[in-house]
Every structure is written in structure tokens, then in C-alpha cells.
Write a protein that holds these residues in place. Sequence first.
Motif, PDB file in Angstrom:
ATOM      1  N   ALA A 211      61.292 -28.366   0.591  1.00 23.54           N
ATOM      2  CA  ALA A 211      61.062 -28.843   1.624  1.00 23.54           C
ATOM      3  C   ALA A 211      59.645 -29.223   2.127  1.00 23.54           C
ATOM      4  O   ALA A 211      59.245 -30.263   2.480  1.00 23.54           O
ATOM      5  CB  ALA A 211      61.347 -27.887   2.965  1.00 23.54           C
ATOM      6  N   THR A 212      58.781 -28.284   1.529  1.00 24.49           N
ATOM      7  CA  THR A 212      57.241 -28.687   1.607  1.00 24.49           C
ATOM      8  C   THR A 212      56.703 -29.477   0.397  1.00 24.49           C
ATOM      9  O   THR A 212      55.404 -29.584   0.124  1.00 24.49           O
ATOM     10  CB  THR A 212      56.403 -27.401   1.807  1.00 24.49           C
ATOM     11  N   SER A 213      57.731 -30.141  -0.394  1.00 21.67           N
ATOM     12  CA  SER A 213      57.291 -31.108  -1.487  1.00 21.67           C
ATOM     13  C   SER A 213      56.394 -30.355  -2.304  1.00 21.67           C
ATOM     14  O   SER A 213      55.188 -30.536  -2.667  1.00 21.67           O
ATOM     15  CB  SER A 213      56.336 -32.271  -0.925  1.00 21.67           C
ATOM     16  N   PRO A 214      56.919 -29.168  -2.897  1.00 20.64           N
ATOM     17  CA  PRO A 214      55.807 -28.480  -3.847  1.00 20.64           C
ATOM     18  C   PRO A 214      56.118 -29.139  -5.241  1.00 20.64           C
ATOM     19  O   PRO A 214      56.663 -30.192  -5.424  1.00 20.64           O
ATOM     20  CB  PRO A 214      56.866 -27.050  -4.149  1.00 20.64           C
TER      21      PRO A 214
ATOM     22  N   ALA B  93      55.180 -23.685   8.348  1.00 24.42           N
ATOM     23  CA  ALA B  93      53.838 -24.248   7.973  1.00 24.42           C
ATOM     24  C   ALA B  93      53.188 -24.702   9.198  1.00 24.42           C
ATOM     25  O   ALA B  93      52.119 -24.960   9.339  1.00 24.42           O
ATOM     26  CB  ALA B  93      54.303 -25.439   6.852  1.00 24.42           C
ATOM     27  N   GLY B  94      54.128 -25.400  10.123  1.00 27.17           N
ATOM     28  CA  GLY B  94      53.456 -25.724  11.312  1.00 27.17           C
ATOM     29  C   GLY B  94      52.606 -27.108  11.317  1.00 27.17           C
ATOM     30  O   GLY B  94      51.614 -27.570  12.011  1.00 27.17           O
ATOM     31  N   LYS B  95      53.210 -27.772  10.182  1.00 27.48           N
ATOM     32  CA  LYS B  95      52.295 -29.142  10.047  1.00 27.48           C
ATOM     33  C   LYS B  95      53.079 -30.306  10.712  1.00 27.48           C
ATOM     34  O   LYS B  95      52.395 -31.178  11.082  1.00 27.48           O
ATOM     35  CB  LYS B  95      51.957 -29.377   8.773  1.00 27.48           C
TER      36      LYS B  95
ATOM     37  N   ALA C  58      55.237 -17.258   4.888  1.00 24.55           N
ATOM     38  CA  ALA C  58      55.135 -16.694   6.087  1.00 24.55           C
ATOM     39  C   ALA C  58      54.340 -15.599   6.413  1.00 24.55           C
ATOM     40  O   ALA C  58      54.247 -14.748   5.264  1.00 24.55           O
ATOM     41  CB  ALA C  58      56.670 -16.135   6.353  1.00 24.55           C
ATOM     42  N   SER C  59      53.837 -15.332   7.519  1.00 27.24           N
ATOM     43  CA  SER C  59      52.808 -14.310   8.039  1.00 27.24           C
ATOM     44  C   SER C  59      53.605 -13.182   8.444  1.00 27.24           C
ATOM     45  O   SER C  59      55.024 -13.464   8.718  1.00 27.24           O
ATOM     46  CB  SER C  59      52.071 -14.568   8.849  1.00 27.24           C
ATOM     47  N   THR C  60      53.305 -12.061   8.659  1.00 21.52           N
ATOM     48  CA  THR C  60      54.127 -10.885   8.726  1.00 21.52           C
ATOM     49  C   THR C  60      54.946 -11.055  10.163  1.00 21.52           C
ATOM     50  O   THR C  60      56.027 -10.899  10.341  1.00 21.52           O
ATOM     51  CB  THR C  60      53.225  -9.571   9.098  1.00 21.52           C
ATOM     52  N   GLN C  61      54.030 -11.672  10.934  1.00 28.22           N
ATOM     53  CA  GLN C  61      54.617 -12.032  12.345  1.00 28.22           C
ATOM     54  C   GLN C  61      55.858 -13.089  12.420  1.00 28.22           C
ATOM     55  O   GLN C  61      56.742 -12.820  13.018  1.00 28.22           O
ATOM     56  CB  GLN C  61      53.455 -12.567  13.366  1.00 28.22           C
TER      57      GLN C  61
ATOM     58  N   ALA D 261      64.859 -26.267   7.397  1.00 29.36           N
ATOM     59  CA  ALA D 261      63.798 -26.722   8.135  1.00 29.36           C
ATOM     60  C   ALA D 261      62.813 -25.521   8.101  1.00 29.36           C
ATOM     61  O   ALA D 261      61.483 -25.786   8.427  1.00 29.36           O
ATOM     62  CB  ALA D 261      64.099 -27.081   9.541  1.00 29.36           C
ATOM     63  N   MET D 262      63.143 -24.242   7.724  1.00 28.23           N
ATOM     64  CA  MET D 262      62.438 -23.143   7.873  1.00 28.23           C
ATOM     65  C   MET D 262      61.031 -23.054   7.389  1.00 28.23           C
ATOM     66  O   MET D 262      60.030 -22.851   7.938  1.00 28.23           O
ATOM     67  CB  MET D 262      63.031 -21.805   7.602  1.00 28.23           C
TER      68      MET D 262
END
Lengths: 336, 221
Positions: free
Chosen positions: A157-160, A110-112, B132-135, A104-105
Motif C-alpha cells: 500500500a505505501t509503495s515500499p 501514515a496519514g499522508k 504504527a505508534s502504540t496509540q 487501507a490501514m
Amino acid sequence: MIEFQRVHKAYKVGEREITALEPCDLRIEQGQIFGLIGHSGAGKSTLLRLINRLEEPSAGRILVDGEDVTALSPKGLRQFRQKLGMIFQHFNLLSSKTVADNVAMPLKLAGKLSVKEINARVAMLLERVGLSDHASKYPAQLSGGQKQRVGIARALATSPKILLCDEATSALDPQTTAQVLQLLNELNKELNLTIVLITHEMDVIRRICDQVAVLDAGKLVERGKVADVFLHPKHPTTQRFVYEAEQLDENELESDFNRVTGLIVRLTFKGEATYAPLLGQVARETGVDYSILGGRIDHIRDTPYGQLTLSLVGGDAQAAIAQLKNAQVTVEVLRG
Amino acid sequence: MNPFLSNIDWYDIWMATLDTLMMLGGSLFFTVLLGLPLGVLLFLTGPKQMYEQKGFYALLSLAVNALRSLPFIILLIVMIPLTLMITGTSLGVAGAIPPLVAGATPFFARLVETALREVDKGIIEATQAMGASTQQIILNALLPEARPGIIAAITVTAITLVSYTAMAGVVGAGGLGDLAIRYGYQRFQTDVMVVTVVLLLVLVQILQSLGDRLVVHYSRK
């Protein structure tokens, strides 16, 4: 599609500049499995990491689907990386997260998607790689092959459209290697996924790649279709890789040559020709007798091939060679 | 010669224990609050790390080492004006917390830096490759992966703070250490000394086994 235009990479170590990759051009088509082979330190790992800019090129341009990756802003680069998957020799899973949380990471970062959507996608991915029963386990509880399948699920996961494989099977035993390669092969066909893999094993290239490039000391020394490179290696480095994979010993073959008379030829059969009962037929019709000095019969990705080294005695050898050539067999005369 | 334990005022002991626990809790809280980011900063700017900054790291490192090499008892006294500015008093629990935090933070930050260095570089690379960003790398990969190490660091720091609180008794901080010095040492009340030392020992034992348990609980390797 991935395109390298005069891409070059050098490191500064103190005063000295060390070249990791000499200026190179490369083209990887959509949907291909592209293999890069080389010894450790040949620059293959650098080349792979240039694609998602884990390594910065010293010069040149890298285009992915027409977009100049080398010109991306930091934010643009992060978004671009979300469209690439990557798997690693040592899996690089987070030991503190469960299998499901590892997969899931990339979606969480990506937060979408909503939590519900992420859970559904993770379940689907784990199902695809055959690990549904292990979702709540931690990586330490899995075998190497299972860990790599988690790695693959995470990478997809992100369908690349593109998957980068960094020595993905080098830490696995032969049987597990075969399973992981099989899975990559299937995913390539199902998703029209472009796969770029690096390895030091010719066998990996032979089993799943369409195209191969050989790297030697930062230089691309040979490239082409796997069948061509594998069956007719030209550069000494390539030859060494092929002979290693096939456990061929040139010196041994040489001493065999001295013990037979007549013409020595190497026949290469590809595809359907491999199955035709050709040799006996040619021998009967031209009166040529043959003895087999060496041979290998296997598959290159899905294409069967056979390569035989024969000595031809008596009869009309030239007619036999002509007849073989007619039947789409490649004939090389090793000793006239 | 008085019978053993005759000098003990259990109410005093209880109040002193509470003082010690408050000093420990308060200073540990602020030490982690300040030391964790400092440790992350040390890690990120350290040699061969994501944001390698040779000059900045050397400077930060020097400051951390300077604070760590200063004997705590000296720090306690040197800090008095600063403590007065922060808390308005240099006495009691409130007066003890600033020097305790100042003494423990650099120590804790170093332990955090070491714990973060133990995280497999491949994991950072994999997280970077996800975009990923640094944070995000710090919060989603580095800190969770280093969690057992960081818990162990908090445990060691808490125990160090216990001995520091005892020393803080010298400058009027109160607590079990203060009791041990004033009654046990200066008035030759051996029983008070023994009881306070036993209580400190028990406290250290509890902290260590609690920490060990948490480390085991969060270790997935």
C-alpha cells in the motif's frame, strides 16, 4: 539494498544466554528476490525481523539503502517501517475490518493521503492482486490464497521498495502456493521490488529466488546464487534440503551405483544447454554408451536446468567428458 | 390475608424501576470510562506484552484483586465518606453511583484485559510492522479486534451492576432492590418481593440478549 554488518542476536533466558543468530554479514541487492532457508528454530525468522527491527539486534549494524537502521529514533523507526512491506504465514489480517479497510490501514496510519486518494489506491491495489470483487468482504469469508493476496496488497500500500515475507506460503496448498509465488515474481519485476523471504521449502527458493542463504542453528552455512547452491549443495544441511525437495535418496542412488560398471558422472545443464540434443550426439561421436541412473529437469526461477547421473561404458569416456564440458555442461565424476 | 398484588403501588414500582435504570446507566457509563483504559493498561504491562512491567503490573494487579475481593456490601459502607466528597450525598441514585463504579471497574478491567489477550499477537506484529505508534495500535488494531469480547464484558458487567444496585438499596440508594428489602422483606409483602424480582429478572434477560446480539453482530470470525 540491505546490508548486515556483524549482526548478532542473543536472548537472555534467566541466567543463560541463547544465541539466535551468530554474527553474520549479508548483502541483499536492490531488485533481488533473496531467499533464506532453514529448519524451524534456525534463526531465519529472527533474521527477517531484524530488518524492520521487530527484533532488536544485540550487536552489529544493519544498513538499508545506506541508512543505519539500528540507530533510528522511535519516530524514525516508525517512518522507516512505513517504507517496508511485510507479509506473514498466517496473513495477520484484521478480522474486524473489510478487505478494503485492511489494505487501507497502512495508508491511514501514515496519514499522508486524503480519504479519496486512499480509496483510489486501495482500488488499484485490489485490482492488481485480483480481488476487486471482494473489497467489502471480511477476511473470514476468503480462502487462504485470497487472504495472502490481501496481505500482499496491504504490504504494498505505501509503495515500499522492500517486501519481507515470513513463510508466506507455508500455510497454503501447492496450487495456491504456486499462484502466490507467481504474483510475487511479477511484482518483483514490475516494481523492481526487493523481496526477502524465509521458508523451509527448497521448492519456494528454486521457483522464485535469485540468491539464497542457508541458516543452520543460527549460522549462515552456505549462500550464493540459487542455481549454484541448488545444483551443487555443499553443506550437509543444504544437501538435505535439496534432496528433500527433489525426493532424492542418496542410499538408493548408492545401491544403483553398485549395479552398473564404468564411469559414473553427474552432468548439470543450465540455460540453453538444457535444450540442446547433446547426449546422443556425444555418444555417437565418442562411441560411449550411457545409462541414466537418476535425473531431474526443471526450472530455477526462469532458468531451465537438467541434472543427470549417468554411467558411461565403452568408447572414449575422456573425450566425451571434454566434449560435454565444451558445451557448457558441468561434469562431476562421482566414481572413476 | 390480603389478596395477591393488593400491596402493590404501581407508581412506587415505576419510580423504583427508573431509579434502578438510572443507577445502572450512570454506573455502567463510568465503569466503562474508567475500566477500559485500566484494562488496556493491565494488558500492555502484563506478562510477555508490549510494555511488560513486572513490578507495575504486580502492583496494579494486587490493587484490582483487593477491590474485587472486598464484598460489595462492605465497599458500600466503607465508601460513604468518599461518596460524600464526590457527590455531596450518600443517598439516592447519586450516592449509589460511586460505590457501584468502584465495585465494578476492577471486575470490568480484568474482563477487558482477558478480551485483549485473545487478540492474535500476529495482528499486533503486523500493525507494528506498518509503522504504527502504540496509540495507533491500541485504537486501530487492539480495540477493534477485541470489540466482541469487550461487548461481552460490558454485558456481564451490566448484569453484575444490576445485582449490585439491588444491594445498594440497603444503604438507602433506592431502586427495585430497596423496594424489595423495605416492603418485600421487612414488611412481609410477598407480592412486592415477587414483582420486584420479576422486574429485575426481565431487566437481566433484556441486557443479556441485547449483549449477545451485539456480539454476534460484531463477530467476523
